[in-house]
Scaffold this active site. Sequence first.
Site, PDB file in Angstrom:
ATOM      1  N   CYS A 176     -10.844   0.208  -3.191  1.00  0.00           N
ATOM      2  CA  CYS A 176      -9.901  -0.333  -4.167  1.00  0.00           C
ATOM      3  C   CYS A 176     -10.360  -1.722  -4.578  1.00  0.00           C
ATOM      4  O   CYS A 176     -10.755  -2.530  -3.738  1.00  0.00           O
ATOM      5  CB  CYS A 176      -8.508  -0.401  -3.551  1.00  0.00           C
ATOM      6  SG  CYS A 176      -7.240  -1.075  -4.644  1.00  0.00           S
ATOM      7  N   HIS A 222      -4.243   7.435  -6.797  1.00  0.00           N
ATOM      8  CA  HIS A 222      -4.502   6.058  -6.394  1.00  0.00           C
ATOM      9  C   HIS A 222      -3.883   5.080  -7.406  1.00  0.00           C
ATOM     10  O   HIS A 222      -3.176   4.140  -7.026  1.00  0.00           O
ATOM     11  CB  HIS A 222      -6.025   5.857  -6.307  1.00  0.00           C
ATOM     12  CG  HIS A 222      -6.444   4.487  -5.890  1.00  0.00           C
ATOM     13  ND1 HIS A 222      -7.024   4.236  -4.667  1.00  0.00           N
ATOM     14  CD2 HIS A 222      -6.405   3.292  -6.527  1.00  0.00           C
ATOM     15  CE1 HIS A 222      -7.321   2.944  -4.573  1.00  0.00           C
ATOM     16  NE2 HIS A 222      -6.944   2.346  -5.693  1.00  0.00           N
ATOM     17  N   GLU A 223      -4.144   5.313  -8.687  1.00  0.00           N
ATOM     18  CA  GLU A 223      -3.618   4.393  -9.716  1.00  0.00           C
ATOM     19  C   GLU A 223      -2.101   4.487  -9.825  1.00  0.00           C
ATOM     20  O   GLU A 223      -1.419   3.476 -10.007  1.00  0.00           O
ATOM     21  CB  GLU A 223      -4.291   4.658 -11.066  1.00  0.00           C
ATOM     22  CG  GLU A 223      -5.803   4.462 -11.070  1.00  0.00           C
ATOM     23  CD  GLU A 223      -6.271   3.152 -10.454  1.00  0.00           C
ATOM     24  OE1 GLU A 223      -5.581   2.113 -10.601  1.00  0.00           O
ATOM     25  OE2 GLU A 223      -7.333   3.146  -9.809  1.00  0.00           O
ATOM     26  N   HIS A 274      -0.424   2.404  -7.271  1.00  0.00           N
ATOM     27  CA  HIS A 274      -0.357   0.986  -7.647  1.00  0.00           C
ATOM     28  C   HIS A 274       0.913   0.683  -8.438  1.00  0.00           C
ATOM     29  O   HIS A 274       1.515  -0.375  -8.261  1.00  0.00           O
ATOM     30  CB  HIS A 274      -1.573   0.587  -8.494  1.00  0.00           C
ATOM     31  CG  HIS A 274      -2.776   0.217  -7.702  1.00  0.00           C
ATOM     32  ND1 HIS A 274      -2.798  -0.820  -6.808  1.00  0.00           N
ATOM     33  CD2 HIS A 274      -4.021   0.755  -7.693  1.00  0.00           C
ATOM     34  CE1 HIS A 274      -4.007  -0.921  -6.271  1.00  0.00           C
ATOM     35  NE2 HIS A 274      -4.768   0.027  -6.785  1.00  0.00           N
TER      36      HIS A 274
END
Length: 194
Positions: free
Chosen positions: A99, A141-142, A145
């Site tokens: 990351c 993953h995004e 966030h």
Amino acid sequence: MPVRPITVTGEPVLHRRAEPVTDFGPDLRRLIADMYETQDAAHGVGLAAPQIGVGLRVFTWQMDNADGVPAQGHLINPYVKSSRPADGEPDRDEESEGCLSVPGLSFPLRRGLSTSVSGVDMDGNEIAFEATGWFARCMQHEYDHLNGFLYVDRLNERWSKRARKAIKKEGWGVPGTTWMPGVDVDPFGHDDED
């Protein structure tokens, strides 16, 4: 379209849920352009707005995939629904994730192998697709966030302990730490490739 500094774990914007985008004007277009520039300068495959200090529900990607989705894209106010990850210990060689906000480190994380992705683009057009494999991992993953989670927050106990120790050793976990793609030494070693 300037490259922006990338926030590092410990910065509050990374650890809280991002706000929905409601204004689709020129500021949003500038933000997305800056995100593409920053992601490219950082050699990233994805970037969420909180990673450049903006608490909005926007992410970009640059990743070839086998799903018929353009290699470069962005999503605003996305929703990502993932398949259930398989049980068991993640494979260190096949499932390690990194990351830009935990620069230079990587740890194995088991994720779902497919996702359903939906949202809108900067013009308000609806976007929906299925993602598989590493592209599905990128989407998860995004999306994390935007919900205030970093991948290190999802590690199993064994790897979480190692991640916490590494983050502490780097002096991260407190507000105010950033790195500047294209200026600072690339934490993932891309500078070494040139």
